[in-house]
Design a protein around this motif. Structure first.
Motif, short mmCIF file in Angstrom:
data_model
loop_
_atom_site.label_atom_id
_atom_site.label_comp_id
_atom_site.label_asym_id
_atom_site.label_seq_id
_atom_site.Cartn_x
_atom_site.Cartn_y
_atom_site.Cartn_z
N GLU A 190 0.81 -1.22 0.00
CA GLU A 190 0.00 0.00 0.00
C GLU A 190 0.84 1.27 0.00
O GLU A 190 0.34 2.34 -0.34
N ARG A 234 -3.25 4.52 2.32
CA ARG A 234 -4.55 4.03 1.85
C ARG A 234 -5.47 3.74 3.03
O ARG A 234 -6.68 3.97 2.95
N ILE A 285 -6.92 7.14 -5.05
CA ILE A 285 -7.31 6.33 -3.89
C ILE A 285 -8.73 6.67 -3.46
O ILE A 285 -9.55 5.78 -3.18
N THR A 292 -8.94 -2.03 -1.81
CA THR A 292 -8.43 -1.52 -0.54
C THR A 292 -9.32 -1.88 0.65
O THR A 292 -8.82 -2.36 1.67
N ARG A 322 -9.07 -5.57 1.45
CA ARG A 322 -7.75 -6.19 1.35
C ARG A 322 -7.35 -6.91 2.64
O ARG A 322 -6.90 -8.06 2.61
N GLU A 325 -5.39 0.72 -7.35
CA GLU A 325 -6.71 1.18 -7.73
C GLU A 325 -7.11 0.63 -9.11
O GLU A 325 -8.27 0.28 -9.34
#
Length: 466
Positions: A128, A193, A224, A372, A375, A442
């Motif tokens: 990240e 992030r 983001i 994200t 994740r 992204e």
């Protein structure tokens, strides 16, 4: 700062700190091998209790990702690694002072929790923060630290190989790198992030500026934010939505293959395998494994330029194919009864190929293929299956080996089985694993949301299908 010179140096420093968790994983894996003969003698361990002494940490590692589910999202990636470091420290002290096998196993279990937390959060954290063009190389820093930990554990195990408190000092020694990890975690930043997901855009922008410079940082922040707006709330049910489900299945199967392919057994049981083959390279059994551990160190260094130059999928397919070849050579070696030193040849092929490709790429791929918000949850579940499969294969490898030896006169059948598993992994990687090199997180997340259910995606760079 610019995104090249000082920014790159900054991100490398951060990656080195975060990768100490990988160092501790490798160190812990091997140091118990050196302590086991002394534990057996002092505590009077049966074969079953010897297995418990080793596997208790793996059981903790299975539980670690489940604990990390809440931690990584609520506390942040950095604080999750901090919690892991405290588990490591408690384990080092507790297991070193243990008076019996059950409290020893308890403290090893606590250390395993730290392993599970660290190995889940560290790759996420590094991925990240890393710029797309550096992500593969930086995630491989974690693998390098793991291998360095393995090699230093061999040295420490030999240095403390004496009766009495020797095995206790082996356990205590794990506390030294933990101190450095805690100190480093106090000064490195949180994942930008994660900060954006917590509506802390100002803090995230400052971190991104140090890595990429002001202009690129502002652009990345917007990407983001746009990516997060397209995502849902990060609930478990999202793992089974179209597209994300495909990524989840790919990540889980790939990580299971990374544990059941047989090469990890070559590393974990290297002293035993070579001793049974008649190879003796020192007064301590663990020293006989030094050539193999040295090879994986060299191959880990070579993996950096390979990851940078070649595609993820191409390197993965070549790596697993060579692993299958290594198992076939080992099977022929055992079947034909070649001289003992020949055992090193297939071990070098298998472990070298694994370290050059599959070992780092499995972590790189699963750390970058999920959106994200989901994740950390996806990685936690994937790591649960990873450590569960690791536990099962470590437990059953000696049983399967013994079965083939008793019934067929040698263990060649075990390696034919591993060669078949590697062949299946080659097919799976060719058909299903996507190419993600050079893409932002992204862009990858956007692909799964838009096109993840289409057939044939694996053969193309994801960017071509967005």
């Amino acid at each position: 700062m610019t995104g090249n010179g000082s920014g790159n140096f900054y991100i490398y420093k951060i990656a080195m700190v975060a990768s100490i968790g990988g160092f501790l994983f490798g160190y812990d894996l091997v140091i118990i091998s050196g302590a086991l003969p002394f534990l057996e003698q002092e505590l009077g361990l049966t074969p079953a209790l010897k297995g418990f002494a080793v596997s208790s940490a793996i059981l903790g590692a299975i539980s670690g990702p489940l604990v990390g589910l809440w931690c990584a999202d609520r506390l942040g990636r950095r604080k999750t690694m901090m919690l892991a470091s405290f588990f490591f420290m408690i384990s080092a002290v507790g297991s070193g002072l243990a008076s019996g096998i059950w409290d020893f196993g308890l403290w090893r279990f606590v250390g395993g929790l730290g392993i599970g937390l660290a190995m889940m959060s560290s790759p996420i954290y590094i991925a990240e923060l890393a710029p797309p063009q550096m992500r593969g190389v930086l995630v491989n820093v974690n693998q390098l630290s793991n291998v360095i930990g393995i090699n230093l554990a061999v040295i420490a195990g030999y240095f403390f190989s004496f009766d009495g408190w020797g095995w206790r000092w082996m356990m205590f020694s794990e506390g030294v790198p933990v101190v450095f990890l805690i100190m480093g975690l106090l000064v490195i930043p949180e994942s930008p992030r994660w900060l954006v997901a917590q509506q802390r855009e100002g803090e995230a922008l400052k971190i991104l500026e140090k890595i990429n410079g002001r202009r690129r940082a502002e652009q990345e922040l917007q990407e983001i934010q746009a990516g997060l707006r397209q995502e849902v709330g990060g609930h478990f049910r999202e793992l089974f939505q179209p597209g994300i489900k495909t990524a989840f299945i790919i990540g889980t199967i790939l990580m299971i293959f990374s544990q059941i392919n047989g090469v990890n057994m070559m590393l974990l049981y290297a002293p035993t395998i070579m001793a049974e083959a008649g190879v003796n390279m020192g007064s301590s059994a663990i020293l006989s494994s030094i050539p193999v551990y040295f090879i994986i160190f060299i191959c880990t260094l070579l993996a950096f330029p390979l990851i940078k130059k070649f595609s993820r999928r191409g390197l993965l397919l070549a790596s697993v194919s060579l692993m299958a070849l290594g198992h076939l050579v080992m099977a022929v070696n055992l079947q034909q009864g070649w001289p003992p030193m020949y055992t090193l040849i297939p071990m070098f092929i298998g472990t070298g190929a694994f370290t050059l490709g599959f070992a780092p790429l499995s972590w790189i791929i699963v750390s970058e293929i999920f959106p994200t918000r989901i994740r950390s949850k996806a990685l936690a579940v994937v790591c649960f299956f990873l450590y569960l499969s690791s536990f099962l294969i470590a437990q059953f490898f000696p049983v399967i080996t013994d079965h083939f030896t008793r019934n067929f006169g040698n263990a060649s059948g075990v390696y034919l089985l591993f060669a078949a598993i590697c062949t299946a992994c080659v097919w799976f990687s060719w058909k299903k694993v996507p190419e993600t090199k050079g893409l932002s997180l992204e862009e990858i997340g956007s692909f799964w949301r838009k096109n993840g259910t289409k057939d044939g995606f694996a053969k193309n760079n994801l960017l071509e299908r967005i």
